[in-house]
Every structure is written in structure tokens, then in C-alpha cells.
Design a protein around this motif. Sequence first.
Motif, PDB file in Angstrom:
ATOM      1  N   PRO A 125       0.521  43.797  62.921  1.00  0.00           N
ATOM      2  CA  PRO A 125       1.468  42.697  62.620  1.00  0.00           C
ATOM      3  C   PRO A 125       2.619  43.189  61.746  1.00  0.00           C
ATOM      4  N   TRP A 126       3.732  43.535  62.348  1.00  0.00           N
ATOM      5  CA  TRP A 126       4.861  44.080  61.606  1.00  0.00           C
ATOM      6  C   TRP A 126       5.240  43.297  60.360  1.00  0.00           C
ATOM      7  N   PRO A 127       5.323  41.966  60.424  1.00  0.00           N
ATOM      8  CA  PRO A 127       5.762  41.256  59.211  1.00  0.00           C
ATOM      9  C   PRO A 127       4.870  41.519  58.001  1.00  0.00           C
ATOM     10  N   HIS A 128       3.633  41.988  58.221  1.00  0.00           N
ATOM     11  CA  HIS A 128       2.702  42.187  57.118  1.00  0.00           C
ATOM     12  C   HIS A 128       2.578  43.648  56.688  1.00  0.00           C
ATOM     13  N   GLY A 182      -0.142  32.474  62.161  1.00  0.00           N
ATOM     14  CA  GLY A 182      -0.918  33.698  62.325  1.00  0.00           C
ATOM     15  C   GLY A 182      -1.047  34.158  63.756  1.00  0.00           C
ATOM     16  N   ASP A 183      -0.338  33.524  64.682  1.00  0.00           N
ATOM     17  CA  ASP A 183      -0.452  33.836  66.109  1.00  0.00           C
ATOM     18  C   ASP A 183       0.225  35.172  66.403  1.00  0.00           C
ATOM     19  N   ALA A 243      10.524  33.851  64.355  1.00  0.00           N
ATOM     20  CA  ALA A 243       9.254  34.479  64.712  1.00  0.00           C
ATOM     21  C   ALA A 243       8.448  34.797  63.454  1.00  0.00           C
ATOM     22  N   ALA A 244       9.118  35.315  62.411  1.00  0.00           N
ATOM     23  CA  ALA A 244       8.423  35.598  61.158  1.00  0.00           C
ATOM     24  C   ALA A 244       7.861  34.326  60.540  1.00  0.00           C
ATOM     25  N   ALA A 245       8.648  33.245  60.576  1.00  0.00           N
ATOM     26  CA  ALA A 245       8.180  31.979  60.015  1.00  0.00           C
ATOM     27  C   ALA A 245       6.967  31.453  60.785  1.00  0.00           C
ATOM     28  N   TRP A 261       6.878  39.186  69.459  1.00  0.00           N
ATOM     29  CA  TRP A 261       8.304  38.909  69.648  1.00  0.00           C
ATOM     30  C   TRP A 261       9.120  39.416  68.469  1.00  0.00           C
ATOM     31  N   TYR A 262       8.597  39.250  67.275  1.00  0.00           N
ATOM     32  CA  TYR A 262       9.278  39.726  66.072  1.00  0.00           C
ATOM     33  C   TYR A 262       9.598  41.214  66.197  1.00  0.00           C
TER      34      TYR A 262
END
Length: 417
Positions: free
Chosen positions: A6-9, A341-342, A333-335, A348-349
Motif C-alpha cells: 500500500p503505497w500511501p502507507h 482500507g480497500d 484515492a489516498a482519502a 489506483w493511487y
Amino acid sequence: MPAHIPWPHLASHRTWLDDEARRLLAFGSAAALPSTAGTGGGAAYLDGAGRPDPAHGVQTWITARTVHSYSLGHLLGVPGSGAVADAALAGLTGVLHDDAHGGWFHAVSTDGEPDVAAGKSAYDHAFVMLAGASATIAGRPGGADLLAEATAVYLERFWDEETGRPVDTWDVSFTSLDPYRGLNATMHSVEAMLTVADAVPDAEAGAWRERAARAAAFVVELAATHDGRLPEHFGPDWAPDLELNADQPGDQFKPYGATPGHGLEWARLLLHLEAVSPDPALLATAVTLFDRAVADAWAPDGADGFVYTTDWAGAPVVRTRMHWVVTEAIATAAALVERTGDARFARWYATWWDYAARHLIDREDGSWHHELDTANRPAATVWPGKPDVYHALQATLIPRLPLAPTLARALREGLLR
């Protein structure tokens, strides 16, 4: 991208985002105009190399977005950001302010002549509210006074308590109201009102969030009745005008048809609102708007990128790719990752950051190309130059912050991840 990355994390990705935020802030700092050179301060419209372009004069919406962006930079601890915010704010209290009739001109020329013909718009004034709120939270001199005046003018001149939405445009003297109503000004009003709520005393915050919720409820209704494609243009009774500007579909502020980028932006704003005003319809509508924008506008002609506009059946109209649409897709997408958590939103992010890195981020001249043609080559048919860093900067911050409070307040509270 595999669902288990999960890139955002990722801490390493967040470091990359921080580097990109600082690169953008360095590029945009040239916008600051001195108040001692006959300009009265403000922020310049920047060309492709980051130089002030005098042909565009000094515009209120760009100046206000610069105050906001560099207030965020100051809260990030980026040296020099406060001075840029202050120079832009001086334009809002100086040359761009209408001392005779109140409120703010749309723009002034480089010699200080106001653009009287453009009148006074809710779009511009929403950004002035945003500027005042962010500057107040960042502790910039004059921020609180700007916020107090901007909110007072907005409530008196633009907010329609009966409909729970703003009117759009007055003449310069606030005597004649245009019958047009617009969803773009409504959207940026919601953005500003949520930030204002985080900048004013707690006793006042609830009323601003309630106004934002009333405007958002209209968008929930529109999304349900128009299959996720939001009408942008309305008459004085808020009846949709679905054919407005069919003869000039690429208009900068009033394009014909649906604008998928605004669907994405609304989706994110609904999630920020839900975080402070829970309502199950907000998440459901956010997902609907996201999915519709992706289905209609992402690579519909075989090349990556979001088309600018579609018709009411989802077919592309203006196929030009705008950088701000990708930034809003990334942020939304980040939001949605934050909220649900999907893993599909995380995929897509990553896809859209990859696209931005390949096609939009300009490592040679700085910032991002603001417009690409259908082959993803830099273009300038709608947006010449690189006017400001607002959209791209926020795309580097939203993945590192919670959904509430809003950006400036979250940074001040030390919530950056």
C-alpha cells in the motif's frame, strides 16, 4: 500493483512526497510580488519556467491559493514560505481589495488597474476565505483580519441561506446579481468552509460545517440523479443547464458537459466532511463519483490520462489532459484508502503517481506541466504556463494527513505522517 504494497502507507513513499512538496514550494516561490514596486503585493501567474508572466496581471484566485499553499509550507517548516504567504496576503489587503465597494476584484493589471468587467465571484471569494483561514492557522500577520473580512463578505454577498448554496457572480459594485449558479464555486466554498471551521473559535465552527453539509447534500442528490456525472451549470432556480457552452466546450471555468476532475474533487471533500459530520450517504456518494470519473475519463481513447470533459453519456468531449485532474485523483484515492482500507484505491493511487512521474512532473523546468495533449505531450490550449502549485502541493500532503482536521490545522497539530 500488488495489494500487499500500500503505497500511501510506505515510509519511503512519504519521504518521496515530502521531497516533491519542497520542490514545488521552491518553484512557486517566484510568484511573490513585492508591495514596494507599485504592484501592491500579490502573487504572479507563472510561466512554464516559473517566471512571473505580466500578461496575466495579478489574479485574486491565484494570489489566495498562494497564501494558502505557502501557509502550508510555513507549517511544514520550509524556510521562506512564510515570506511568500505574506507577500501574497499583502495583495489581498492591498491592490486586489476593493476599498470602495468591499470584497475583491477578480484581477488587476500589472499597473494596478482592476478588472471591473469580471465582477466579483464566489469562486474568488471562496479562495480568499481559504487564504484567510490557512494564514490564521499558520499565525501569519494579518491572517485573522483577512479571515474576518472574507467570511463577512462571503456571508453577506454570496451565501444563500434559503438554498444552502452560494450565488455565483455580482457586478463590481454588488448591485446586480448574475442569474448563473455554478457547482465549481460551490465546491470551493465547501473546501473553504471546512478550513474556516478549523480556524475560528469552536462556538462558530459548527455553523460553517453545517453550511458545508447543506451544499454537499445537493451534490449527493445530483450524483444520484445523474448517474455520477455532476452538472456544473445552473439557472437562478438551480435547474441544471446541461447544454451551457456546448459551442465552446473547453472554457477555462465553465466547460460544457461533465468535468470528471470535479467529480473526484467532490468525492474527496465529501470524505473530509464525513470525518467531522458523519452521514452514510457521503461515503457512498464519494465512491460513486470516484468510480464514474475513472470509468468515463481514464484512458478512454487508449492513451493514459484523464480527459478533461465528457458528455452526459460519458463520451469524451475535450480530450486534453489537465494536471489538476490527476492531482485530485491521487488525493481522492489516498482519502479512500484512509477511509476504507480497500486495496483497489491503493492500486489506483500508485497508477496515477506513476503517470504523473512519467508525463507531468517537469524535472527540467520545475513544477508540473499543467496540460498535456492526447499523446501526453505538453500543451497550452486551455492552461498556458504553470500558474501555481496549489493542486500538486496538496496531492503531496493529503496522503500523509488524516481526513480531519483540514490541511493547515492538521499540520499545526503535528499530524503529518
